[in-house]
Structures are given as C-alpha cells and as structure tokens.
Design a protein around this motif. Sequence first.
Motif, PDB file in Angstrom:
ATOM      1  N   VAL A 153     -53.399  14.088   1.572  1.00  0.00           N
ATOM      2  CA  VAL A 153     -52.177  14.454   1.918  1.00  0.00           C
ATOM      3  C   VAL A 153     -51.841  13.995   3.378  1.00  0.00           C
ATOM      4  O   VAL A 153     -52.652  14.491   4.114  1.00  0.00           O
ATOM      5  CB  VAL A 153     -51.983  15.652   1.563  1.00  0.00           C
ATOM      6  N   VAL A 154     -50.970  13.102   3.666  1.00  0.00           N
ATOM      7  CA  VAL A 154     -50.656  12.843   5.017  1.00  0.00           C
ATOM      8  C   VAL A 154     -49.148  13.487   5.329  1.00  0.00           C
ATOM      9  O   VAL A 154     -48.077  13.254   4.865  1.00  0.00           O
ATOM     10  CB  VAL A 154     -50.227  11.191   5.318  1.00  0.00           C
ATOM     11  N   LEU A 155     -49.062  14.622   6.280  1.00  0.00           N
ATOM     12  CA  LEU A 155     -47.950  15.006   6.644  1.00  0.00           C
ATOM     13  C   LEU A 155     -46.800  14.283   7.577  1.00  0.00           C
ATOM     14  O   LEU A 155     -47.240  13.585   8.346  1.00  0.00           O
ATOM     15  CB  LEU A 155     -48.040  16.418   7.265  1.00  0.00           C
ATOM     16  N   SER A 156     -45.843  14.300   7.124  1.00  0.00           N
ATOM     17  CA  SER A 156     -44.748  13.419   7.746  1.00  0.00           C
ATOM     18  C   SER A 156     -43.414  13.887   7.472  1.00  0.00           C
ATOM     19  O   SER A 156     -42.928  14.391   6.445  1.00  0.00           O
ATOM     20  CB  SER A 156     -44.669  11.903   7.393  1.00  0.00           C
ATOM     21  N   PRO A 157     -42.476  13.991   8.507  1.00  0.00           N
ATOM     22  CA  PRO A 157     -40.983  14.370   8.308  1.00  0.00           C
ATOM     23  C   PRO A 157     -40.246  13.925   7.155  1.00  0.00           C
ATOM     24  O   PRO A 157     -40.518  12.356   7.117  1.00  0.00           O
ATOM     25  CB  PRO A 157     -40.179  14.161   9.421  1.00  0.00           C
ATOM     26  N   ALA A 158     -39.655  14.344   6.310  1.00  0.00           N
ATOM     27  CA  ALA A 158     -38.941  13.687   5.002  1.00  0.00           C
ATOM     28  C   ALA A 158     -37.961  12.895   5.709  1.00  0.00           C
ATOM     29  O   ALA A 158     -37.237  13.020   6.395  1.00  0.00           O
ATOM     30  CB  ALA A 158     -38.556  14.648   4.096  1.00  0.00           C
ATOM     31  N   PRO A 159     -37.756  11.856   5.032  1.00  0.00           N
ATOM     32  CA  PRO A 159     -36.763  10.687   5.312  1.00  0.00           C
ATOM     33  C   PRO A 159     -35.764  11.219   4.743  1.00  0.00           C
ATOM     34  O   PRO A 159     -35.218  11.740   3.686  1.00  0.00           O
ATOM     35  CB  PRO A 159     -37.147   9.354   4.604  1.00  0.00           C
ATOM     36  N   GLU A 160     -34.385  11.367   5.631  1.00  0.00           N
ATOM     37  CA  GLU A 160     -33.271  11.814   5.319  1.00  0.00           C
ATOM     38  C   GLU A 160     -32.316  11.278   4.305  1.00  0.00           C
ATOM     39  O   GLU A 160     -31.237  11.695   3.870  1.00  0.00           O
ATOM     40  CB  GLU A 160     -32.381  12.108   6.610  1.00  0.00           C
ATOM     41  N   ASP A 161     -32.547   9.846   4.164  1.00  0.00           N
ATOM     42  CA  ASP A 161     -31.943   9.117   3.123  1.00  0.00           C
ATOM     43  C   ASP A 161     -32.549   7.764   2.564  1.00  0.00           C
ATOM     44  O   ASP A 161     -33.605   7.602   3.166  1.00  0.00           O
ATOM     45  CB  ASP A 161     -30.426   8.678   3.670  1.00  0.00           C
ATOM     46  N   GLN A 162     -31.821   6.857   2.066  1.00  0.00           N
ATOM     47  CA  GLN A 162     -32.541   5.812   1.544  1.00  0.00           C
ATOM     48  C   GLN A 162     -32.894   4.715   2.477  1.00  0.00           C
ATOM     49  O   GLN A 162     -33.975   4.090   2.496  1.00  0.00           O
ATOM     50  CB  GLN A 162     -31.627   5.156   0.504  1.00  0.00           C
ATOM     51  N   ARG A 163     -32.087   4.733   3.536  1.00  0.00           N
ATOM     52  CA  ARG A 163     -32.453   3.898   4.616  1.00  0.00           C
ATOM     53  C   ARG A 163     -33.620   4.281   5.539  1.00  0.00           C
ATOM     54  O   ARG A 163     -34.425   3.494   5.729  1.00  0.00           O
ATOM     55  CB  ARG A 163     -31.117   3.680   5.648  1.00  0.00           C
ATOM     56  N   ALA A 164     -33.733   5.412   5.701  1.00  0.00           N
ATOM     57  CA  ALA A 164     -34.991   5.953   6.329  1.00  0.00           C
ATOM     58  C   ALA A 164     -36.165   5.908   5.444  1.00  0.00           C
ATOM     59  O   ALA A 164     -37.210   5.568   5.924  1.00  0.00           O
ATOM     60  CB  ALA A 164     -34.749   7.340   6.528  1.00  0.00           C
ATOM     61  N   TYR A 165     -35.710   5.859   4.041  1.00  0.00           N
ATOM     62  CA  TYR A 165     -37.121   5.663   3.154  1.00  0.00           C
ATOM     63  C   TYR A 165     -37.577   4.338   3.172  1.00  0.00           C
ATOM     64  O   TYR A 165     -38.708   3.835   3.445  1.00  0.00           O
ATOM     65  CB  TYR A 165     -36.885   5.897   1.571  1.00  0.00           C
ATOM     66  N   SER A 166     -36.715   3.201   3.342  1.00  0.00           N
ATOM     67  CA  SER A 166     -36.937   1.871   3.545  1.00  0.00           C
ATOM     68  C   SER A 166     -37.928   1.780   4.810  1.00  0.00           C
ATOM     69  O   SER A 166     -38.841   0.876   4.963  1.00  0.00           O
ATOM     70  CB  SER A 166     -35.646   0.818   3.686  1.00  0.00           C
ATOM     71  N   HIS A 167     -37.155   2.319   5.804  1.00  0.00           N
ATOM     72  CA  HIS A 167     -38.106   2.268   7.252  1.00  0.00           C
ATOM     73  C   HIS A 167     -39.532   2.981   7.144  1.00  0.00           C
ATOM     74  O   HIS A 167     -40.371   2.274   7.636  1.00  0.00           O
ATOM     75  CB  HIS A 167     -37.456   3.064   8.210  1.00  0.00           C
ATOM     76  N   ARG A 168     -39.647   4.020   6.185  1.00  0.00           N
ATOM     77  CA  ARG A 168     -40.947   4.512   5.949  1.00  0.00           C
ATOM     78  C   ARG A 168     -41.873   3.525   5.320  1.00  0.00           C
ATOM     79  O   ARG A 168     -42.933   3.327   5.538  1.00  0.00           O
ATOM     80  CB  ARG A 168     -40.799   5.727   5.178  1.00  0.00           C
ATOM     81  N   PHE A 216     -41.215  -7.454  12.684  1.00  0.00           N
ATOM     82  CA  PHE A 216     -39.888  -7.263  12.614  1.00  0.00           C
ATOM     83  C   PHE A 216     -39.206  -5.968  12.549  1.00  0.00           C
ATOM     84  O   PHE A 216     -40.246  -5.049  12.026  1.00  0.00           O
ATOM     85  CB  PHE A 216     -39.412  -8.079  11.383  1.00  0.00           C
ATOM     86  N   PRO A 217     -38.132  -5.477  12.919  1.00  0.00           N
ATOM     87  CA  PRO A 217     -37.453  -4.448  12.929  1.00  0.00           C
ATOM     88  C   PRO A 217     -37.408  -3.872  11.585  1.00  0.00           C
ATOM     89  O   PRO A 217     -37.012  -5.009  10.739  1.00  0.00           O
ATOM     90  CB  PRO A 217     -36.307  -4.244  13.743  1.00  0.00           C
ATOM     91  N   PRO A 218     -37.569  -2.713  11.084  1.00  0.00           N
ATOM     92  CA  PRO A 218     -37.624  -2.122   9.722  1.00  0.00           C
ATOM     93  C   PRO A 218     -35.803  -2.487   9.380  1.00  0.00           C
ATOM     94  O   PRO A 218     -35.111  -2.351  10.139  1.00  0.00           O
ATOM     95  CB  PRO A 218     -37.545  -0.907   9.768  1.00  0.00           C
ATOM     96  N   LYS A 219     -35.737  -3.149   7.930  1.00  0.00           N
ATOM     97  CA  LYS A 219     -34.606  -3.250   7.443  1.00  0.00           C
ATOM     98  C   LYS A 219     -34.372  -2.562   5.996  1.00  0.00           C
ATOM     99  O   LYS A 219     -35.252  -2.204   5.506  1.00  0.00           O
ATOM    100  CB  LYS A 219     -34.119  -4.904   7.349  1.00  0.00           C
ATOM    101  N   HIS A 220     -33.211  -2.634   5.615  1.00  0.00           N
ATOM    102  CA  HIS A 220     -32.713  -1.882   4.449  1.00  0.00           C
ATOM    103  C   HIS A 220     -31.984  -2.556   3.677  1.00  0.00           C
ATOM    104  O   HIS A 220     -30.704  -3.232   4.369  1.00  0.00           O
ATOM    105  CB  HIS A 220     -32.246  -0.424   4.745  1.00  0.00           C
ATOM    106  N   PRO A 221     -31.997  -2.838   2.438  1.00  0.00           N
ATOM    107  CA  PRO A 221     -33.414  -2.240   1.439  1.00  0.00           C
ATOM    108  C   PRO A 221     -34.459  -3.272   1.862  1.00  0.00           C
ATOM    109  O   PRO A 221     -34.442  -4.503   1.871  1.00  0.00           O
ATOM    110  CB  PRO A 221     -32.591  -2.605  -0.012  1.00  0.00           C
ATOM    111  N   GLU A 222     -35.641  -2.617   1.931  1.00  0.00           N
ATOM    112  CA  GLU A 222     -36.861  -3.330   2.471  1.00  0.00           C
ATOM    113  C   GLU A 222     -37.110  -4.339   1.337  1.00  0.00           C
ATOM    114  O   GLU A 222     -37.635  -5.441   1.957  1.00  0.00           O
ATOM    115  CB  GLU A 222     -37.919  -2.023   2.846  1.00  0.00           C
ATOM    116  N   ASP A 223     -37.022  -4.102   0.108  1.00  0.00           N
ATOM    117  CA  ASP A 223     -37.499  -5.028  -0.825  1.00  0.00           C
ATOM    118  C   ASP A 223     -36.842  -6.381  -0.827  1.00  0.00           C
ATOM    119  O   ASP A 223     -37.279  -7.465  -1.169  1.00  0.00           O
ATOM    120  CB  ASP A 223     -37.707  -4.340  -2.147  1.00  0.00           C
TER     121      ASP A 223
END
Length: 268
Positions: A41-56, A125-132
Amino acid sequence: GMLPDERFHFMRVLADALRKVKPAETVLITDRHRDADGVRVVLSPAPEDQRAYSHRIWTDILPVVYTSHSLIIQFDAGICDAGAWDDGWLAWDRVEAPWPGKPGHTGGGGFALRSRKLLTALQDFPPKHPEDSWVTFHLANELAARGVTSAPVEVGAQFGWQFKKPAHPVFGYHGLFSWHDALSDAEICARVDLLSESHVTRGPFLDIFRDGAQSGRVNLCEAVYRRYRRMRSRDQFWRQLGPYGPDAHRVFETLKDGDMHVSDLRPP
C-alpha cells in the motif's frame, strides 16, 4: 489510484484480479491504509477529479513500480481469462486493447500493460488529460523516437476487449459496457451497488440497463434502476434512458410502476 468514492468498489475489483493471477508484486496507491494480503500500500492524496487521475497515472506509477512492466486496472476493468496471458507481450512497451472506432489503433488506460521504459519516457512531457489519448495519438511519434514500442492491433485483440467480447480467449476487459459479457449477474449487481454517484449518472452506467433489457436479464436492469434512484428522480432516469431503444423503454415501464414499493428508494 482511485477517486475517493470508488475505493470500496475497487477493493472488490482488486480481489477478483488477485484470485486469477499472481503478479510479482501488487501495489495499491490510495489515500488511506488498507489491509490486503500480498499488497504493498502506497499512501497518496486522493485525486480530486478525472484530470488529476490522468496526472497520477502519468507521474505516480513509475516511482513505486520496480518490475519491468505494470498492469493497470481501473474500477470498470478486470481479468476475464488468465490463461490467455502471453509472456511475449513483455517484449512491447505498451499493450492495450483495440481502440473502438479507431481502426488500426490500440489504446485505453483502463486496462493496460505498460513498461518502465514507457513510464520513464512520459516524464519528458507535462501530464495531459485524458492520458490514454495522449499516449496513443498525440505523443505517438515522440514516444517512438525514444524507442517506445506499441503492440499491434492483433496482439491487443488477444490482450483485451471493450464493448463486445470476442469469440477467442482474451486476457481482460474494460468498460461498464463490457460487464454483461465479462461478469456474472450476481457480480454485476454487487458492483452496481458500490459504484459512485459520478459514475452512476454518466451514460456508460445505463449501458448495463440496455444490455440487461436486450438479453432478458431484467435483474440487471432492476439493480441499475435502484442504484440510480437513490440519488436522482424517475424522470431524470427516463430522460437519460431516451436513446437506449425500445427494449430498455419496455423494462423501464415495468420497473417504474413498482417504484413506490421499493423500500430503499429516496423520493424524487
């Protein structure tokens, strides 16, 4: 990683995957401690939205994965046939299912096999959304120039599927619209009950209702309707159901007539 209201559902998805495969290591990135056998288990603040999830996905997996490749499984994905796994896939840096509506392309971060080489290259590269979409299309040439290889469509078709299950064995699936072919009715109903409001009120959730209506599995339709009605009104459900066709409409007419007798529904 997962959005905060997906965590209980995702633990069920993770347990299902670990019953079918024994990876070198399983890493769960989450915002709270979890007791899960064999899981780091790796503890990390929860992403607040889908864009933040892409960055994660873009930045946070590389520092915690020590194997040559990682298998990414999102809340609506999973393993359906572990026997379909092929060690030859590890020769590629990116293996993903054929991209629906994009002939000749694979993609979709919901169920993806990605190498450390790919994850490392993304840090240029800087993180982008949607990452896929960025990994598959926008950065394809730049990643190839860094030696990143992507498996062809025929390999992706053995690895995963979306929308319609192929006749041949496939390792995994992705998407709520794939659940009716990938999971038992009991499992679908259990997962529907755990889904977050953000997913219940989006279009793909009603794909489960449509597929249940078309296949005569009305219990799936009832599970979807009950879950939706905890948060939204009957009229809102009907408006969203509009494009889903006559089978879905007929089942809705049956369910709405008994609406007042369902004890766990909230009023409109």
